[in-house]
Scaffold this active site. Structure first.
Site, PDB file in Angstrom:
ATOM      1  N   CYS A  77      39.350  31.925  41.129  1.00  0.00           N
ATOM      2  CA  CYS A  77      38.938  32.159  39.742  1.00  0.00           C
ATOM      3  C   CYS A  77      39.993  31.568  38.809  1.00  0.00           C
ATOM      4  CB  CYS A  77      38.806  33.658  39.496  1.00  0.00           C
ATOM      5  SG  CYS A  77      38.168  34.056  37.869  1.00  0.00           S
ATOM      6  N   ASN A 162      33.836  39.256  33.474  1.00  0.00           N
ATOM      7  CA  ASN A 162      34.694  38.707  32.412  1.00  0.00           C
ATOM      8  C   ASN A 162      34.638  37.176  32.334  1.00  0.00           C
ATOM      9  OD1 ASN A 162      36.097  38.102  34.739  1.00  0.00           O
ATOM     10  ND2 ASN A 162      38.046  38.956  34.062  1.00  0.00           N
ATOM     11  N   PHE A 164      33.252  33.573  31.142  1.00  0.00           N
ATOM     12  CA  PHE A 164      32.695  33.173  29.848  1.00  0.00           C
ATOM     13  C   PHE A 164      32.771  31.669  29.653  1.00  0.00           C
ATOM     14  CE2 PHE A 164      37.220  34.133  28.999  1.00  0.00           C
ATOM     15  CZ  PHE A 164      37.629  32.935  28.430  1.00  0.00           C
ATOM     16  N   GLU A 166      33.212  29.218  26.128  1.00  0.00           N
ATOM     17  CA  GLU A 166      33.478  29.355  24.690  1.00  0.00           C
ATOM     18  C   GLU A 166      33.627  28.016  23.978  1.00  0.00           C
ATOM     19  OE1 GLU A 166      35.611  33.735  24.375  1.00  0.00           O
ATOM     20  OE2 GLU A 166      36.897  31.962  24.294  1.00  0.00           O
ATOM     21  N   SER A 304      40.264  38.391  24.662  1.00  0.00           N
ATOM     22  CA  SER A 304      38.933  38.941  24.902  1.00  0.00           C
ATOM     23  C   SER A 304      37.903  38.169  24.083  1.00  0.00           C
ATOM     24  CB  SER A 304      38.912  40.412  24.509  1.00  0.00           C
ATOM     25  OG  SER A 304      39.238  40.523  23.128  1.00  0.00           O
ATOM     26  N   MET A 305      36.631  38.581  24.148  1.00  0.00           N
ATOM     27  CA  MET A 305      35.552  37.809  23.538  1.00  0.00           C
ATOM     28  C   MET A 305      35.537  37.841  22.008  1.00  0.00           C
ATOM     29  SD  MET A 305      32.351  40.246  24.681  1.00  0.00           S
ATOM     30  CE  MET A 305      31.040  39.438  23.793  1.00  0.00           C
ATOM     31  N   HIS A 326      47.543  35.769  33.243  1.00  0.00           N
ATOM     32  CA  HIS A 326      46.269  35.034  33.281  1.00  0.00           C
ATOM     33  C   HIS A 326      45.371  35.395  32.113  1.00  0.00           C
ATOM     34  CE1 HIS A 326      44.231  38.698  34.389  1.00  0.00           C
ATOM     35  NE2 HIS A 326      43.142  38.104  34.849  1.00  0.00           N
TER      36      HIS A 326
END
Length: 397
Positions: A77, A162, A164, A166, A304-305, A326
């Site tokens: 990941c 988690n 995403f 962007e 975070s988002m 990370h």
């Protein structure tokens, strides 16, 4: 801050976090890791928190051994990001169409492509090694061989949790593309299989925590795990590369008039094992929720988002085994976040971001994470900040 040293059974625990701020269960995990006979060093990043198998935000350096549960089930990941020639002035007032186009191009959640993506159709994608990579699937554990069709169709997909995709702006107004994903279901199944194998081995029966079961060098089990581990790490890297290619394709089409140019892609794992040498000793370094931050290494540390993320450059601090955090790191579990917050809270905390604001992603609410600025500040001796990004579109599964 520089690190704080906490005594451990076999090695000291070097912490780039205030030990008093770390949950008791996470500290117990770290102390358990420090009891392993093969341990040569343990570094803890400022995004530290309790994790399944081993503490998230930990860097475990061992000689002649590796712990599959410490690597975790999302092998490889990590993050990818690229700066574009677009600026804030190029963006439309309504970003919902852009988000929709990204979601159409890249399957999210449990979704997959109808057919394997042909990387040859993605401009700039290096296909060298692609055929060899898939040929090596025949060499992975028999237990997951039947998953090949799914593995090919999940290549270039996001997943959930988690993970995403962007669309971001830096402080100068430049547009960046960024994404976070790993080795999808095939990585999880390989990890689950090998964790189960390790836990059956005689040398692991007296460990303080069965999750810390290890494979030992020069054994068939270690050889099999390393083969599958490195294959899955490669899968994760290809997965991000294909997603980034698909993402860039969407941007080219949506901003045709701008003739978008892309800088080289920055990519980094943050759940993986690397063979590295420290003080003249060859070690297997497991970064569980940590990136490599060797001198000059580019890395990505997302928040975070609804907050922001950082592009960083490593300073090469050997005390941390050339590592950094990370991300922001969770400050509450997913279930606790669901109990504590509502969709209204999510709407408020993601104001100005085109993203999902439904109950399915409340556990990803910004307040469930540590403040990213504080996390960055705690590792000024590990990385320097290159760019600060703020998302305007966030896609989640």
């Amino acid at each position: 801050m520089s690190y704080v040293e906490v005594p451990g059974a076999k090695v000291p625990i070097r912490m780039w976090a205030d030990p008093a701020s770390v949950e008791d269960v996470a500290m117990r995990q770290l102390r358990n890791v420090a009891t392993l006979p093969w341990i040569k060093g343990l570094a803890v990043m400022p995004d530290v928190h309790y994790g399944k198998g081993a503490t998230v935000g930990s860097v475990i350096a061992m000689h002649g051994a590796v712990c599959p549960a410490a690597v975790g089930v999302d092998i490889g990941c990590g993050m990818s990001a690229v700066k574009t020639s677009l600026t804030a002035g190029d963006l439309p007032g309504d970003l919902s169409r852009l988000r929709s186009k990204i979601e159409q191009a890249i399957p999210v959640g449990r979704g997959m492509h109808d057919e394997m993506v042909d990387p040859g159709r993605l401009p700039g994608f290096r296909t060298t090694g692609w055929d060899d990579f898939w040929a090596r699937f025949d060499g992975v554990a028999d237990a997951v061989r039947f998953r090949q069709d799914r593995a090919t169709k999940q290549m270039g997909t996001l997943g959930s949790g988690n993970h995403f995709i962007e669309f971001c702006l830096d402080e100068a107004g430049a547009v960046w593309l960024m994404l976070h994903s790993g080795s999808r279901n095939i990585g999880k199944e390989l990890a689950d299989f090998h964790i189960g194998q390790a836990q059956k081995l005689p040398h692991n029966q007296d460990l303080v925590d069965r999750d810390l079961a290890v494979f030992i060098a020069d054994t068939p089990q270690m050889a099999a795990y390393r083969n599958d581990l490195f294959w899955a790490q490669e899968y994760a890297k290809y997965n991000r590369a294909i997603m980034m290619g698909l993402f860039q394709d969407v941007v080219r089409k949506e901003f045709k008039k701008a003739k978008v140019v892309f800088d080289p892609v920055i990519s980094c794992h943050h759940n993986y094992v690397a063979e590295e040498r420290y003080d003249g000793v060859d070690l297997l370094v497991t970064r569980k929720g940590a990136i490599r931050a060797g001198s000059g290494d580019f890395g990505i540390i997302p928040g975070s988002m609804g907050t922001g993320s950082y592009i960083v450059k490593g300073l090469g601090n050997a005390k941390s085994f050339n590592s950094a955090s990370h991300g922001a790191g969770r400050r509450m579990s997913r279930n606790a976040a669901k109990r504590a917050f509502t969709t209204k809270d999510l709407e408020n905390q993601t104001r100005g971001v085109e993203c999902r604001k439904d109950s399915g992603v409340v556990d990803e609410i910004p307040a469930a994470y540590k403040p990213i600025e504080q996390v960055i500040d705690q590792q000024r001796d590990l990385v320097e900040v290159v760019a600060k990004l703020k998302q305007v579109v966030c896609v989640k599964g």
